[in-house]
Design a protein around this motif. Sequence first.
Motif, PDB file in Angstrom:
ATOM      1  N   VAL A 138     -50.762  22.446 114.320  1.00  0.00           N
ATOM      2  CA  VAL A 138     -50.691  23.840 113.853  1.00  0.00           C
ATOM      3  C   VAL A 138     -50.042  23.906 112.474  1.00  0.00           C
ATOM      4  O   VAL A 138     -50.511  24.619 111.572  1.00  0.00           O
ATOM      5  CB  VAL A 138     -49.924  24.693 114.877  1.00  0.00           C
ATOM      6  N   ASN A 139     -48.969  23.170 112.287  1.00  0.00           N
ATOM      7  CA  ASN A 139     -48.328  23.140 110.972  1.00  0.00           C
ATOM      8  C   ASN A 139     -49.237  22.505 109.925  1.00  0.00           C
ATOM      9  O   ASN A 139     -49.269  22.948 108.766  1.00  0.00           O
ATOM     10  CB  ASN A 139     -47.015  22.364 111.049  1.00  0.00           C
ATOM     11  N   ALA A 140     -49.963  21.477 110.309  1.00  0.00           N
ATOM     12  CA  ALA A 140     -50.856  20.810 109.356  1.00  0.00           C
ATOM     13  C   ALA A 140     -51.976  21.738 108.899  1.00  0.00           C
ATOM     14  O   ALA A 140     -52.328  21.760 107.712  1.00  0.00           O
ATOM     15  CB  ALA A 140     -51.432  19.544 109.983  1.00  0.00           C
ATOM     16  N   LYS A 141     -52.540  22.512 109.822  1.00  0.00           N
ATOM     17  CA  LYS A 141     -53.595  23.449 109.434  1.00  0.00           C
ATOM     18  C   LYS A 141     -53.058  24.592 108.585  1.00  0.00           C
ATOM     19  O   LYS A 141     -53.750  25.091 107.690  1.00  0.00           O
ATOM     20  CB  LYS A 141     -54.271  24.010 110.696  1.00  0.00           C
ATOM     21  N   ALA A 142     -51.837  25.021 108.848  1.00  0.00           N
ATOM     22  CA  ALA A 142     -51.254  26.116 108.070  1.00  0.00           C
ATOM     23  C   ALA A 142     -50.869  25.686 106.662  1.00  0.00           C
ATOM     24  O   ALA A 142     -50.850  26.520 105.744  1.00  0.00           O
ATOM     25  CB  ALA A 142     -50.039  26.683 108.799  1.00  0.00           C
ATOM     26  N   ASN A 143     -50.569  24.423 106.478  1.00  0.00           N
ATOM     27  CA  ASN A 143     -50.097  23.948 105.180  1.00  0.00           C
ATOM     28  C   ASN A 143     -51.195  23.346 104.316  1.00  0.00           C
ATOM     29  O   ASN A 143     -50.903  22.815 103.242  1.00  0.00           O
ATOM     30  CB  ASN A 143     -48.990  22.900 105.375  1.00  0.00           C
ATOM     31  N   THR A 144     -52.440  23.416 104.745  1.00  0.00           N
ATOM     32  CA  THR A 144     -53.558  22.892 103.958  1.00  0.00           C
ATOM     33  C   THR A 144     -54.577  24.003 103.752  1.00  0.00           C
ATOM     34  O   THR A 144     -54.679  24.938 104.555  1.00  0.00           O
ATOM     35  CB  THR A 144     -54.230  21.697 104.660  1.00  0.00           C
ATOM     36  N   TYR A 145     -55.319  23.896 102.664  1.00  0.00           N
ATOM     37  CA  TYR A 145     -56.333  24.907 102.373  1.00  0.00           C
ATOM     38  C   TYR A 145     -57.528  24.730 103.300  1.00  0.00           C
ATOM     39  O   TYR A 145     -57.716  23.693 103.926  1.00  0.00           O
ATOM     40  CB  TYR A 145     -56.757  24.837 100.909  1.00  0.00           C
ATOM     41  N   ASP A 146     -58.351  25.760 103.376  1.00  0.00           N
ATOM     42  CA  ASP A 146     -59.500  25.757 104.288  1.00  0.00           C
ATOM     43  C   ASP A 146     -60.681  25.040 103.648  1.00  0.00           C
ATOM     44  O   ASP A 146     -60.936  25.137 102.445  1.00  0.00           O
ATOM     45  CB  ASP A 146     -59.899  27.194 104.630  1.00  0.00           C
ATOM     46  N   SER A 148     -64.830  23.367 105.112  1.00  0.00           N
ATOM     47  CA  SER A 148     -65.827  23.557 106.164  1.00  0.00           C
ATOM     48  C   SER A 148     -65.532  22.730 107.415  1.00  0.00           C
ATOM     49  O   SER A 148     -65.765  23.191 108.536  1.00  0.00           O
ATOM     50  CB  SER A 148     -67.221  23.204 105.626  1.00  0.00           C
ATOM     51  N   GLU A 149     -65.013  21.532 107.285  1.00  0.00           N
ATOM     52  CA  GLU A 149     -64.788  20.643 108.427  1.00  0.00           C
ATOM     53  C   GLU A 149     -63.304  20.536 108.788  1.00  0.00           C
ATOM     54  O   GLU A 149     -62.884  19.518 109.332  1.00  0.00           O
ATOM     55  CB  GLU A 149     -65.355  19.263 108.125  1.00  0.00           C
ATOM     56  N   LYS A 150     -62.550  21.549 108.496  1.00  0.00           N
ATOM     57  CA  LYS A 150     -61.107  21.481 108.735  1.00  0.00           C
ATOM     58  C   LYS A 150     -60.793  21.388 110.229  1.00  0.00           C
ATOM     59  O   LYS A 150     -59.979  20.562 110.659  1.00  0.00           O
ATOM     60  CB  LYS A 150     -60.425  22.701 108.123  1.00  0.00           C
ATOM     61  N   GLU A 151     -61.422  22.222 111.043  1.00  0.00           N
ATOM     62  CA  GLU A 151     -61.161  22.204 112.477  1.00  0.00           C
ATOM     63  C   GLU A 151     -61.607  20.884 113.105  1.00  0.00           C
ATOM     64  O   GLU A 151     -60.925  20.334 113.980  1.00  0.00           O
ATOM     65  CB  GLU A 151     -61.887  23.381 113.142  1.00  0.00           C
ATOM     66  N   HIS A 152     -62.734  20.379 112.645  1.00  0.00           N
ATOM     67  CA  HIS A 152     -63.220  19.098 113.182  1.00  0.00           C
ATOM     68  C   HIS A 152     -62.271  17.961 112.818  1.00  0.00           C
ATOM     69  O   HIS A 152     -61.988  17.090 113.659  1.00  0.00           O
ATOM     70  CB  HIS A 152     -64.622  18.822 112.637  1.00  0.00           C
ATOM     71  N   GLN A 153     -61.763  17.943 111.605  1.00  0.00           N
ATOM     72  CA  GLN A 153     -60.833  16.895 111.192  1.00  0.00           C
ATOM     73  C   GLN A 153     -59.522  16.980 111.963  1.00  0.00           C
ATOM     74  O   GLN A 153     -58.911  15.950 112.274  1.00  0.00           O
ATOM     75  CB  GLN A 153     -60.571  17.002 109.682  1.00  0.00           C
ATOM     76  N   CYS A 154     -59.095  18.198 112.283  1.00  0.00           N
ATOM     77  CA  CYS A 154     -57.850  18.341 113.044  1.00  0.00           C
ATOM     78  C   CYS A 154     -58.029  17.807 114.471  1.00  0.00           C
ATOM     79  O   CYS A 154     -57.125  17.138 115.006  1.00  0.00           O
ATOM     80  CB  CYS A 154     -57.428  19.802 113.062  1.00  0.00           C
ATOM     81  N   LEU A 203     -47.054   7.022 113.793  1.00  0.00           N
ATOM     82  CA  LEU A 203     -48.346   7.341 114.398  1.00  0.00           C
ATOM     83  C   LEU A 203     -48.744   8.793 114.178  1.00  0.00           C
ATOM     84  O   LEU A 203     -49.908   9.147 114.400  1.00  0.00           O
ATOM     85  CB  LEU A 203     -48.304   7.047 115.907  1.00  0.00           C
ATOM     86  N   VAL A 204     -47.799   9.632 113.774  1.00  0.00           N
ATOM     87  CA  VAL A 204     -48.081  11.047 113.508  1.00  0.00           C
ATOM     88  C   VAL A 204     -48.591  11.150 112.073  1.00  0.00           C
ATOM     89  O   VAL A 204     -47.809  11.222 111.124  1.00  0.00           O
ATOM     90  CB  VAL A 204     -46.827  11.919 113.736  1.00  0.00           C
ATOM     91  N   LYS A 205     -49.884  11.166 111.918  1.00  0.00           N
ATOM     92  CA  LYS A 205     -50.499  11.157 110.598  1.00  0.00           C
ATOM     93  C   LYS A 205     -50.655  12.575 110.063  1.00  0.00           C
ATOM     94  O   LYS A 205     -50.838  13.529 110.820  1.00  0.00           O
ATOM     95  CB  LYS A 205     -51.876  10.486 110.644  1.00  0.00           C
ATOM     96  N   PRO A 206     -50.583  12.741 108.755  1.00  0.00           N
ATOM     97  CA  PRO A 206     -50.815  14.071 108.163  1.00  0.00           C
ATOM     98  C   PRO A 206     -52.298  14.393 108.109  1.00  0.00           C
ATOM     99  O   PRO A 206     -53.159  13.503 108.168  1.00  0.00           O
ATOM    100  CB  PRO A 206     -50.208  13.942 106.760  1.00  0.00           C
ATOM    101  N   LEU A 207     -52.588  15.678 108.005  1.00  0.00           N
ATOM    102  CA  LEU A 207     -53.966  16.141 107.860  1.00  0.00           C
ATOM    103  C   LEU A 207     -54.300  16.155 106.375  1.00  0.00           C
ATOM    104  O   LEU A 207     -53.738  16.939 105.605  1.00  0.00           O
ATOM    105  CB  LEU A 207     -54.139  17.538 108.462  1.00  0.00           C
ATOM    106  N   LEU A 208     -55.191  15.277 105.977  1.00  0.00           N
ATOM    107  CA  LEU A 208     -55.526  15.124 104.562  1.00  0.00           C
ATOM    108  C   LEU A 208     -56.828  15.850 104.268  1.00  0.00           C
ATOM    109  O   LEU A 208     -57.892  15.468 104.773  1.00  0.00           O
ATOM    110  CB  LEU A 208     -55.661  13.642 104.203  1.00  0.00           C
ATOM    111  N   PRO A 209     -56.788  16.900 103.455  1.00  0.00           N
ATOM    112  CA  PRO A 209     -58.037  17.583 103.080  1.00  0.00           C
ATOM    113  C   PRO A 209     -58.820  16.735 102.103  1.00  0.00           C
ATOM    114  O   PRO A 209     -58.275  15.838 101.436  1.00  0.00           O
ATOM    115  CB  PRO A 209     -57.536  18.877 102.428  1.00  0.00           C
ATOM    116  N   PRO A 210     -60.112  16.975 101.995  1.00  0.00           N
ATOM    117  CA  PRO A 210     -60.908  16.207 101.030  1.00  0.00           C
ATOM    118  C   PRO A 210     -60.505  16.564  99.615  1.00  0.00           C
ATOM    119  O   PRO A 210     -60.060  17.686  99.338  1.00  0.00           O
ATOM    120  CB  PRO A 210     -62.350  16.639 101.346  1.00  0.00           C
ATOM    121  N   PRO A 211     -60.622  15.637  98.689  1.00  0.00           N
ATOM    122  CA  PRO A 211     -60.277  15.955  97.290  1.00  0.00           C
ATOM    123  C   PRO A 211     -61.228  16.977  96.716  1.00  0.00           C
ATOM    124  O   PRO A 211     -62.409  17.041  97.101  1.00  0.00           O
ATOM    125  CB  PRO A 211     -60.410  14.590  96.583  1.00  0.00           C
ATOM    126  N   PRO A 212     -60.768  17.823  95.820  1.00  0.00           N
ATOM    127  CA  PRO A 212     -61.672  18.829  95.226  1.00  0.00           C
ATOM    128  C   PRO A 212     -62.757  18.159  94.407  1.00  0.00           C
ATOM    129  O   PRO A 212     -62.543  17.145  93.747  1.00  0.00           O
ATOM    130  CB  PRO A 212     -60.723  19.665  94.350  1.00  0.00           C
TER     131      PRO A 212
END
Length: 342
Positions: A138-146, A148-154, A203-212
């Motif tokens: 939940v924190n990872a999704k809130a701290n990263t921009y949206d 298209s595949e954000k939910e799938h990556q989470c 083992l707790v990895k961060p959620l990395l968004p794709p580069p712009p």
Amino acid sequence: MPPQLLPASAAAFAPRASSVNVVLGSKIEPWLTQTLKRINRVKRPLNSVPQHQRCLTETLSSPNAIWTLASLMLPKAPESELRKDQNPLIEAIFNFQFIHLEAYIVHVDMVLRNEVAYKLTPDTIESLIEYHKDIHCVNAKANTYDWSEKEHQCKKLHEEFIQAINKFVFTTHVSALEGLEEDGVGELLSGKSEDVKNAVMGLVKPLLPPPPRIVDVVRQPPLLPSSPANASMWSQPPTPSSLSAPVDSWRVLPSSPSVTSSSADSASSIWANMGMSEVQMPSPTPSYSQPYSTAGLFYSSPVVTSPIPHLPLPSMLAPHCGVNMGYNHFGWDRYQEYTTTM
């Protein structure tokens, strides 16, 4: 270093085995004999290697033989739901919780690698999975921009953590058995708990968004108002292929209008041999008028009575300059005739 050999009970999602795999060497260390005598309520003979192996196996195979490897202080809720207070102690009490990393021993090797292998208990694994899903994701999704595949990556990130935490096996030196207590329980000594914390939190990895994406903006050169849309501003007009050589001026017009040709046939043959492409006459034809001056053979400066017409470039007249050039009715090639008559 010899390869690590672990039993099947150390694999991911494998249940706890009824008996711990214990491998002892041909010589028993004195500290192990003292530890086994200390934890046993009933005095048991420990005079040989098989007796040590049997006693250690029964102690570690007990259902109560649970080791506390470390304790993690983690938030109880996502960052947006944490309680804010001026007193940091109250914030710590209401916002954080302790998760004790409990494990059981699956393997003891005192021959090849001299190590002890621990595997987390199912309750500890479940607590860590709940924290990862309800708080970390939940924190990872809130701290990263949206994207298209954000939910799938989470979801993929959470599934990878489930696999990794179930495969997690922590190994220490066999000297860790000195922390063994009654009924097989124990606690890591010599600062090994910090190593467990770092290994689990790794083992707790961060959620990395794709580069712009980098978009290359191609700017077209500005076009002149008179140029067509698909024409380049630096394009040159095509040179007519029919202009093979410059045309002599005497082939276009005679040097003096007052001089007639000696033969009509020769004049007609000249005009007949010339093509339309060889004739270059400026449009409109420039007209020059020079008033005659009686003071000798000198001419006055030209008087401009009308707008200057379009004249040919100097490069077009350069090949024609010479003694054959005529100026009005006076030809420089006939200069000798005029001087003798005067």
